[in-house]
Motif scaffolding. Structure first.
Motif, PDB file in Angstrom:
ATOM      1  N   GLU A 115       0.758  -1.265   0.079  1.00  0.00           N
ATOM      2  CA  GLU A 115      -0.032   0.051  -0.078  1.00  0.00           C
ATOM      3  C   GLU A 115       0.711   1.101   0.110  1.00  0.00           C
ATOM      4  N   SER A 116       2.108   1.029   0.885  1.00  0.00           N
ATOM      5  CA  SER A 116       2.777   2.584   0.908  1.00  0.00           C
ATOM      6  C   SER A 116       3.562   2.892  -0.425  1.00  0.00           C
ATOM      7  N   LEU A 117       3.897   1.600  -1.354  1.00  0.00           N
ATOM      8  CA  LEU A 117       4.268   1.805  -2.638  1.00  0.00           C
ATOM      9  C   LEU A 117       3.201   2.598  -3.471  1.00  0.00           C
ATOM     10  N   MET A 118       2.266   2.144  -3.241  1.00  0.00           N
ATOM     11  CA  MET A 118       0.973   2.477  -4.263  1.00  0.00           C
ATOM     12  C   MET A 118       0.850   4.264  -3.591  1.00  0.00           C
ATOM     13  N   ARG A 119       0.811   4.349  -2.428  1.00  0.00           N
ATOM     14  CA  ARG A 119       0.549   5.666  -1.998  1.00  0.00           C
ATOM     15  C   ARG A 119       1.577   6.604  -2.574  1.00  0.00           C
TER      16      ARG A 119
ATOM     17  N   ILE B 177       4.740   7.705   1.418  1.00  0.00           N
ATOM     18  CA  ILE B 177       5.140   6.240   1.526  1.00  0.00           C
ATOM     19  C   ILE B 177       5.523   6.372   3.188  1.00  0.00           C
ATOM     20  N   HIS B 178       6.454   7.184   3.719  1.00  0.00           N
ATOM     21  CA  HIS B 178       6.642   7.006   5.211  1.00  0.00           C
ATOM     22  C   HIS B 178       5.479   7.185   6.102  1.00  0.00           C
ATOM     23  N   GLU B 179       4.532   8.421   5.834  1.00  0.00           N
ATOM     24  CA  GLU B 179       3.254   8.311   6.459  1.00  0.00           C
ATOM     25  C   GLU B 179       2.534   7.174   6.636  1.00  0.00           C
TER      26      GLU B 179
ATOM     27  N   VAL C 111      11.913   8.367 -15.143  1.00  0.00           N
ATOM     28  CA  VAL C 111      11.335   6.979 -14.760  1.00  0.00           C
ATOM     29  C   VAL C 111      12.131   6.591 -13.690  1.00  0.00           C
ATOM     30  N   LEU C 112      11.328   6.018 -12.664  1.00  0.00           N
ATOM     31  CA  LEU C 112      11.647   5.994 -11.076  1.00  0.00           C
ATOM     32  C   LEU C 112      11.141   4.733 -10.673  1.00  0.00           C
ATOM     33  N   ALA C 113      12.487   4.050 -10.124  1.00  0.00           N
ATOM     34  CA  ALA C 113      12.135   2.581  -9.381  1.00  0.00           C
ATOM     35  C   ALA C 113      12.187   3.088  -8.187  1.00  0.00           C
ATOM     36  N   ILE C 114      10.552   2.919  -7.351  1.00  0.00           N
ATOM     37  CA  ILE C 114      10.204   3.414  -6.125  1.00  0.00           C
ATOM     38  C   ILE C 114      10.014   1.988  -5.367  1.00  0.00           C
ATOM     39  N   GLU C 115      10.595   2.001  -4.194  1.00  0.00           N
ATOM     40  CA  GLU C 115      10.879   0.539  -3.500  1.00  0.00           C
ATOM     41  C   GLU C 115      10.789   1.003  -2.214  1.00  0.00           C
ATOM     42  N   PRO C 116       9.788   1.042  -1.389  1.00  0.00           N
ATOM     43  CA  PRO C 116       9.707   0.845   0.088  1.00  0.00           C
ATOM     44  C   PRO C 116      10.356  -0.568   0.676  1.00  0.00           C
TER      45      PRO C 116
ATOM     46  N   HIS D  62       9.419  -5.744   0.904  1.00  0.00           N
ATOM     47  CA  HIS D  62      10.042  -5.148  -0.018  1.00  0.00           C
ATOM     48  C   HIS D  62       9.054  -5.374  -1.044  1.00  0.00           C
ATOM     49  N   PHE D  63       8.654  -4.145  -1.714  1.00  0.00           N
ATOM     50  CA  PHE D  63       7.834  -3.876  -2.977  1.00  0.00           C
ATOM     51  C   PHE D  63       8.372  -2.804  -3.904  1.00  0.00           C
ATOM     52  N   GLU D  64       8.485  -3.161  -5.255  1.00  0.00           N
ATOM     53  CA  GLU D  64       9.122  -2.144  -5.975  1.00  0.00           C
ATOM     54  C   GLU D  64       8.420  -2.117  -7.360  1.00  0.00           C
ATOM     55  N   HIS D  65       8.214  -0.935  -7.847  1.00  0.00           N
ATOM     56  CA  HIS D  65       7.565  -0.822  -9.128  1.00  0.00           C
ATOM     57  C   HIS D  65       8.681   0.281 -10.009  1.00  0.00           C
ATOM     58  N   SER D  66       8.798   0.076 -11.230  1.00  0.00           N
ATOM     59  CA  SER D  66       9.285   1.086 -12.014  1.00  0.00           C
ATOM     60  C   SER D  66       8.185   1.874 -12.587  1.00  0.00           C
TER      61      SER D  66
END
Length: 254
Positions: free
Chosen positions: A133-137, A155-157, A203-208, A236-240
């Motif tokens: 969920e934090s990744l999607m936020r 993410i942090h919140e 293009v960002l690889a976001i990965e909490p 750990h979840f990540e999307h580009s």
């Protein structure tokens, strides 16, 4: 390819190639998730990943990267990231984080997911849910004109409100014709650091990376595997994700 503050801005053709690279990664992670079960050695997951790279005629992105010896990062329970596939046998109740990348036509795909091994505890289930969920936020904040740290704050919140914490030693990153490009994408807002406006073509690889306990990590003797210092569970979840005029475009999905 244009640049903004040292950040490469991709054109439509480059994003098309990145989308295909990430589609392959998504397909590999789908197969790995279906294979995860109690009683299997984690090296069997490496074998699947390598075989699928051969099928797609792509190079695994991580194997050989700064000396990393495997195609797949396989991190179990308290292992946060960069774990080695091995003869370790997965047990009922474990969680396993799988981070996969490929190189396609000179561009990188990169994505990660954490999977349950059989039935897992309610607290572990909650950890996986909150991390994804934090990744999607964070992704929801990927709009031109927003700041990069809007992603970090979202993410942090969400993680903080759930009573968990984010790892600070490892962060997300830009991605393109290199695996790690500018900008770094922390999962918290660093103090005293200037913001970066999001621009179309980034293009960002976001990965909490989220822990049930302390955010502090240490590196094992293999010089790669990062574990929580208090040995609490981590996910750990990540999307580009591409920044487009219409907002976020997740590349690492089918």
């Amino acid at each position: 390819m244009k640049k903004f503050r040292g950040i490469f801005l991709k054109n439509e053709q480059e994003i098309r190639i990145l989308r295909e690279a990430n589609r392959m990664v998504c397909t590999i992670l789908d197969a790995l998730g279906q294979a995860v079960r109690p009683g299997m050695e984690t090296m069997a997951l490496e074998d699947i990943a390598v075989a699928m790279c051969k099928e797609f005629d792509v190079q695994p992105a991580f194997k050989g990267y700064h000396g990393f010896p495997y195609a797949l990062c396989c991190s179990v329970n308290e292992e946060v990231v960069h774990g080695f596939p091995s003869s370790r046998v997965l047990k009922e109740g474990d969680i396993v984080s799988l981070d996969m990348g490929v190189i396609h036509e000179g561009f990188y795909g990169d994505s990660a997911r954490t999977f349950p091994v059989g039935a897992i505890s309610a607290s572990a289930t909650r950890l996986l849910q909150v991390t994804e969920e934090s990744l999607m936020r964070g992704i929801d904040m990927v709009h031109p004109g927003n700041q990069l740290y809007d992603v970090s704050a979202a993410i942090h919140e969400h993680v903080r409100q759930a009573g968990f914490d984010v790892v600070r030693r490892f962060v997300g990153h830009g991605i393109g014709c290199r695996l790690h490009e500018k900008p770094e994408i922390p999962n918290f807002v660093p103090k005293g650091m200037p913001g970066v406006p999001l621009k179309v073509g980034m293009v960002l690889a976001i990965e909490p990376m989220v822990t049930m306990g302390s955010s502090e990590v240490e590196i094992l003797d293999d010089n790669w595997t990062a574990v929580t210092k208090d040995r609490s569970l981590a996910a750990h979840f990540e999307h580009s994700v591409a920044v487009t005029e219409d907002g976020p475009c997740i590349l690492s999905v089918r």
